[in-house]
Motif scaffolding. Structure first.
Motif, PDB file in Angstrom:
ATOM      1  N   CYS A  89       0.811  -1.221   0.000  1.00 36.70           N
ATOM      2  CA  CYS A  89       0.000   0.000   0.000  1.00 36.70           C
ATOM      3  C   CYS A  89       0.845   1.272   0.000  1.00 36.70           C
ATOM      4  O   CYS A  89       0.346   2.342  -0.355  1.00 36.70           O
ATOM      5  N   GLY A 114     -12.921   3.377   5.677  1.00 38.72           N
ATOM      6  CA  GLY A 114     -13.149   2.466   6.794  1.00 38.72           C
ATOM      7  C   GLY A 114     -12.294   2.869   7.972  1.00 38.72           C
ATOM      8  O   GLY A 114     -11.483   3.790   7.900  1.00 38.72           O
ATOM      9  N   ASN A 125      -7.418   1.196   4.630  1.00 37.31           N
ATOM     10  CA  ASN A 125      -8.691   1.029   3.939  1.00 37.31           C
ATOM     11  C   ASN A 125      -9.033   2.341   3.244  1.00 37.31           C
ATOM     12  O   ASN A 125      -9.557   3.272   3.853  1.00 37.31           O
ATOM     13  N   SER A 126      -8.710   2.415   1.964  1.00 39.66           N
ATOM     14  CA  SER A 126      -8.810   3.714   1.296  1.00 39.66           C
ATOM     15  C   SER A 126      -8.879   3.579  -0.215  1.00 39.66           C
ATOM     16  O   SER A 126      -8.612   2.515  -0.784  1.00 39.66           O
ATOM     17  N   SER A 136      -7.005  -9.315   2.738  1.00 40.77           N
ATOM     18  CA  SER A 136      -6.616  -7.968   2.324  1.00 40.77           C
ATOM     19  C   SER A 136      -6.509  -7.931   0.804  1.00 40.77           C
ATOM     20  O   SER A 136      -6.275  -8.957   0.163  1.00 40.77           O
ATOM     21  N   SER A 165      -7.806  -0.184  -1.772  1.00 42.35           N
ATOM     22  CA  SER A 165      -7.194  -1.109  -0.821  1.00 42.35           C
ATOM     23  C   SER A 165      -8.128  -1.336   0.360  1.00 42.35           C
ATOM     24  O   SER A 165      -8.870  -0.441   0.776  1.00 42.35           O
ATOM     25  N   TRP A 166      -8.071  -2.581   0.875  1.00 37.96           N
ATOM     26  CA  TRP A 166      -8.949  -2.940   1.991  1.00 37.96           C
ATOM     27  C   TRP A 166      -8.333  -4.088   2.769  1.00 37.96           C
ATOM     28  O   TRP A 166      -7.718  -4.996   2.184  1.00 37.96           O
ATOM     29  N   THR A 167      -8.500  -4.071   4.078  1.00 41.77           N
ATOM     30  CA  THR A 167      -8.068  -5.191   4.898  1.00 41.77           C
ATOM     31  C   THR A 167      -9.017  -5.367   6.074  1.00 41.77           C
ATOM     32  O   THR A 167      -9.500  -4.388   6.661  1.00 41.77           O
ATOM     33  N   ASP A 168      -9.337  -6.615   6.392  1.00 37.75           N
ATOM     34  CA  ASP A 168     -10.080  -6.948   7.598  1.00 37.75           C
ATOM     35  C   ASP A 168      -9.665  -8.360   8.003  1.00 37.75           C
ATOM     36  O   ASP A 168      -8.676  -8.893   7.493  1.00 37.75           O
TER      37      ASP A 168
END
Length: 238
Positions: A76, A100, A105-106, A129, A122-125
């Motif tokens: 990222c 988020g 998270n953007s 990811s 981009s996202w992660t939980d």
């Protein structure tokens, strides 16, 4: 911008895990010496319904003995992009839109020294990811900022998915501080993850009977080189 980012990510997933409705053709690549890679193709059409060109979609997955959060943070980071993206040159972040609580998270607009723009989602939980990106023209960006239709923007998304390897404590925790901002919790330093890299390429010339071998070879080399650079940057031995 959010609608376009979602559209881009959906298109990316359809290219690395297609369903029967995706209309991708799997290409044999036995002679390239990489049995862990899948390359597919499909025709795309212009607004008049005439075939314009062919899109190649290639993907491969590797196990990384590195925590999922560390891989995600590295990929990222716009300042670190030159460590793995062989096509980048002096990338910096122009626009950052948080979507988020978790850090990373953007939606971002990136630019390189050659004034090429990239849209990145981009996202992660705890489930996994992802980082998905595509080049985007200034004309398309201006159209969007003036209320244009996101579905009319041409995209060729590439990117990464980073999943738990199923054998280690690899969950990413999102902690909320007193000011309401999110931060990523710690992971087991000995954990690993499954990294998938997918790349799409537009062929500028068509052959009616078969795809040019050079194009298939090029996308194979780009995938392999990118994975090698990610491993090298994260200190993973071959």
């Amino acid at each position: 911008m959010s609608k376009l980012a979602q559209q881009m990510s959906d298109y990316f997933w359809s290219g690395i895990c297609p369903s029967s409705a995706s209309q991708w053709d799997i290409l044999p690549i036995n002679n390239l010496g990489n049995g862990d890679m899948r390359i597919m193709s499909r025709e795309i059409q212009d607004a008049f319904g005439e075939t314009r060109s062919i899109v190649l979609s290639a993907s491969t997955s590797v196990w990384m003995p590195v925590s999922r959060q560390k891989v995600f943070d590295f990929l990222c980071d716009a300042q670190m992009r030159g460590e793995w993206d062989v096509l980048s040159n002096g990338v910096h972040e122009m626009v950052h839109i948080a979507k988020g609580e978790g850090i990373g998270n953007s939606i971002s607009i990136l630019a390189n020294s050659g004034n090429m723009l990239y849209l990145q989602d981009s996202w992660t939980d705890s489930s996994g990811s992802m980082i998905v990106y595509s080049s985007i023209s200034m004309q398309s960006l201006s159209m969007l900022m003036n209320g244009g239709d996101p579905s009319s923007v041409p995209l060729l998304p590439s990117g990464f998915s980073i999943l738990p390897d199923g054998h280690s404590n690899n969950n990413t925790l999102v902690e909320t501080s007193s000011d309401g901002s999110g931060s990523s919790g710690s992971e087991n330093d000995n954990s690993g993850c499954l990294l998938t890299f997918g790349l799409q390429m537009l062929l500028t010339s068509l052959e009616t009977s078969k795809l040019a071998y050079e194009s298939v070879y090029t996308i194979n080399e780009l995938i392999s080189c990118t994975i090698e650079k990610v491993k090298e940057a994260l200190g993973v031995e071959y």
